[in-house]
Design a protein around this motif. Structure first.
Motif: not given
Ligand SMILES: Cc1ncc(C[n+]2csc(CCOP(=O)(O)OP(=O)(O)O)c2C)c(N)n1
Lengths: 191, 544
Positions: B69-78, B13-15, B144-149, B101-109
């Motif tokens: 690269f084209m100027g848009k905001r993208a998120m990567v999740c894994m 939702q933040g993204a 944080m999502m808005a802040a991170a972007f 902006g690029v935010v790479v969200v990584v969930a550790d376990d």
């Protein structure tokens, strides 16, 4: 107001729907909520649990400390026993009495009943039979919630209204069946 | 607006509210719900945000870079191990930098609820010289999502957002903003030379990013997410202080609350990296001893201790906290006690009931993987030393009784390549068992290696038409497996499709036996829909 609740059972038994209803009711009541769920591997028929914390004060940890739970609500009797280390000395256990046997070394039912009987406050109900007899076979988990209503410290009316909210999308028949199941659980708990 | 959201959903939702244009992801517990939330979100649908699953984490990371690269905001999740798969584009994305902006969200376990290892993604952030955010609550994750972007665009670097299982999969009430920010327009300002990592360009960028580190650290010191709080009543020096990162702060607060000791300890909360050294120095200067509490590996603790042995810095390396495993309010309470906080009370747990036995997960009744293993076991009984190289998915459960059918499971795709290596060593029969989604994720390249060398292996692609282990997401190669295998050079005579059902056992065992006896690459595709998705589809149809 502060209640720490362990919800447990076997993957696929529908403990997350119970959590959703309590969560919705708590939110309507303006309470703080933290609810740690289990997703992933253990949902394949393994043991699953959810830590549900509701409070009028800020809640820090997503997990309940050992010995901190006011109530264990369990869809399965051996699973109820698994989380006893989390139970407060005077806590409540509200459980289905029907074993779910998907392992070869499942203990004897009499031993399980005996172990449950040693705990101070136990409500053990054959929710499957009750739900079936009353024509709501798919709502056994709401029977269990009804039985636990008194112990979780949220008004019965608030739980009923949360059921209305959460199941609204599925139509009136589904809402009605779940409300009947809730009432059934409340009656049969003797609380 | 107030919503009851999982940490994963708060991130999603933040993204969206931060003007996201696309999420690129491959499923993996505990990260999957981020992308699923966006797939079902009305505004995301209305805006046509990209949210389809990618073939693997590497294609996801690269597509996100292209969008940026084209100027848009993208998120990567894994999930955390996904970062290994996309380590190449991830580390190099610091060299290219970003436009949108690029935010790479990584969930550790930690504690490995659903994973092969306990790796801590913060090391990757430091390694790649990228800023890392680590939220302490669902609300902070949303904010944080808005802040991170914004930060990503200001620094022209991707931001790594690290969460752990208990944040990803725990619900709390989150206040969200009323209106989502608009998406970025296409933008051609990106300096193309930055994106061409020829050594000359890369060296220039490497100098720039290295020089940028001082700024990133200064920003972390000033960050509203990194907070140093001291007791209102007492004065330094304090006997004990705490440095806690992300959700570890909550366990410390819980212990304090339980003891009626709120606000009694000086505490540095760290949720933005690089490590804010100036704040850490203040804490160390104010306290005689410092307990470091972090979810995952001792990432901060090692940086703070360095090589100098110190009796004053306590944590996982000194035994106050367990060396491995996820934190709980109980282990943190005990650690505070050991570190000399006398008020911290260990909770009184009722003892375990010895009667209770483990209930491990299992393949569902009626699952096609069961029939595959039944057939395979029947054939392999005829050989003295068969070896079956497994892979990652529901079918990994074939290791457990009653099948005990696989001898390895390492990382996605490793079945085929390990079978090849074993065959190269002289092993026969060497069988690989891999799922459909895992095959397109990382199995295809290994199959090409085997075909090119005519290796003597038998590959079983157990196709249940979905990515079942993670909850039934679409699988990238559905309906394309025969074509893919043919395209890679598997001959038609040694490419079979069967329906894994008990009634077909005779046919399946015959084919497996024949193909083991064929000394080259063969592929058998048992295909039958996952019974969980089958049930779900049937239910949906009933409801319509
Ligand atoms: C690099 C990596 N990414 C993601 C995962 C999470 N993961 C584990 S199993 C699995 C799905 C496998 O699907 P498939 O191969 O089709 O087998 P199925 O579960 O359907 O039997 C995924 C995505 C992982 N373990 N490693």
């Amino acid at each position: 107001m502060k209640k720490d609740i362990i919800l447990c059972g076997v993957g696929g038994q529908g403990i997350l729907s119970i959590a959703t209803i309590i969560g919705e009711a708590a939110m309507q009541a303006g309470l703080q909520i933290k609810q740690a769920e289990v997703h992933g591997m253990s949902q394949r028929g393994g043991d699953v649990q959810s830590h549900l914390r509701i409070s009028s004060e800020p809640i820090y940890s997503d997990l309940i400390p050992l010995g901190g739970a006011d109530v264990i609500i369990s869809m399965e009797p051996m699973e109820a026993l698994r989380y006893v280390p989390y139970l407060k000395a005077d806590g409540w256990v509200v459980t289905s009495s029907v074993p779910f046997v998907n392992i070869p070394n499942y203990p004897a039912d009499t031993d399980i009943q005996a172990a449950l009987a040693q705990l101070p406050h136990v409500v053990s109900i054959d929710i499957d039979q009750l739900a079936k007899d009353s024509g709501v076979p798919r709502s056994a988990n709401m029977v269990l919630l009804g039985a636990a209503a008194q112990a979780i410290g949220i008004g019965y009316e608030q739980l009923a209204s949360a059921i209305g909210h959460v199941f609204a999308r599925k139509g009136e028949a589904v809402v009605g069946a779940n409300l009947r199941a809730l009432a059934l659980g409340k009656q049969s708990s003797g609380l | 607006m107030k919503k009851l959201l999982l940490g994963d959903e708060a991130i999603a939702q933040g993204a969206i509210d931060a003007g996201l244009s696309g999420v690129y992801a491959y499923p993996g517990t505990p990260s999957t719900e981020i992308t699923e939330y966006i797939q079902h979100n009305p505004l995301a649908t209305e805006r046509g945000l990209h949210s389809r699953w990618c073939t693997n984490e590497k294609t996801a990371m690269e597509a996100a870079l292209g969008m940026s690269f084209m100027g848009k905001r993208a998120m990567v999740c894994m999930k955390h191990v996904g970062l290994n798969v996309c380590a190449d584009p991830f580390v190099n994305s610091a060299m290219t930098g970003v436009n949108g902006g690029v935010v790479v969200v990584v969930a550790d376990d930690p504690s490995m609820h659903s994973s092969q290892d306990e790796q801590d993604s913060r090391f990757y952030g430091k390694f790649a010289m990228l800023p890392v955010f680590e939220p302490a609550s669902q609300q902070e994750a949303y904010d944080m999502m808005a802040a991170a972007f914004d930060y990503s665009e200001r620094q022209q670097l991707p931001v790594l957002m690290r969460v752990t299982t208990r944040m990803a999969h725990s619900r709390a009430v989150v206040s969200t903003c009323e209106a989502a920010r608009p998406e970025n327009p296409l933008n051609y300002d990106a300096q193309a030379a930055n994106w061409v990592l020829l050594p000359a360009n890369a060296r220039r960028r490497n100098d720039k990013v290295t020089a940028q580190q001082a700024q990133l650290e200064a920003d972390a010191v000033a960050s509203p997410y990194n907070i140093y709080s001291v007791p209102a009543v007492a004065q330094p020096p304090y006997a004990l202080g705490v440095l806690a990162s992300g959700i570890a702060c909550n366990y410390v607060q819980e212990a304090l609350q339980m003891a009626g000791a709120d606000g009694m300890l000086p505490m540095l909360k760290v949720s933005q990296y690089p490590l804010p050294k100036a704040l850490v120095r203040r804490l160390l200067g104010d306290c005689e001893r410092v307990l470091i509490v972090e979810e995952g590996q001792p990432f901060i603790e090692e940086q703070v201790r360095g090589v100098a042995e110190s009796n004053h810095i306590l944590g996982r390396l000194t035994g106050e906290l367990p060396r491995t495993g996820e934190l709980t309010p109980d282990v943190v309470g005990q650690a505070l006690q050991r570190a000399g906080a006398p008020w911290a009370t260990a909770s009184a747990a009722t003892p375990d009931t010895p009667l209770v036995v483990p209930r491990p997960p299992a393949l569902c009744q009626g699952c096609g993987h069961r029939d595959v293993y039944a057939a395979l076991n029947e054939v392999l009984r005829e050989y003295e030393h068969p070896r079956v190289f497994g892979d990652i998915g529901c079918y990994t459960l074939g290791f457990l009784p009653p099948y005990r059918a696989i001898h390895s499971c390492v990382d996605m795709g490793a079945s085929i390549t390990m079978a090849k290596g074993a065959a190269d060593a002289g092993q026969w029969p060497a069988v690989a068992v891999i799922g459909d989604s895992t095959f397109t994720h990382s199995g295809m390249t290994g199959l090409l290696d085997a075909v090119n060398e005519g290796t003597d292996i038998t590959v079983i692609i157990s196709d249940n038409l979905t990515t079942a282990m993670t909850g039934g997401q679409d699988s990238a190669g559905t309906n394309k497996y025969e074509a893919i295998c043919r395209g890679l050079g598997v001959p038609d005579e040694h490419l079979h499709v069967v329906v894994p059902l008990p009634k077909n056992m005779a046919e399946i065992t015959r084919i497996i036996r024949d193909e083991i006896n064929y000394h080259g690459v063969s592929v058998i595709i048992p295909r039958r829909e996952c019974i969980q998705t089958l049930k779900r589809h049937a239910k949906k149809q009933r409801e319509q």
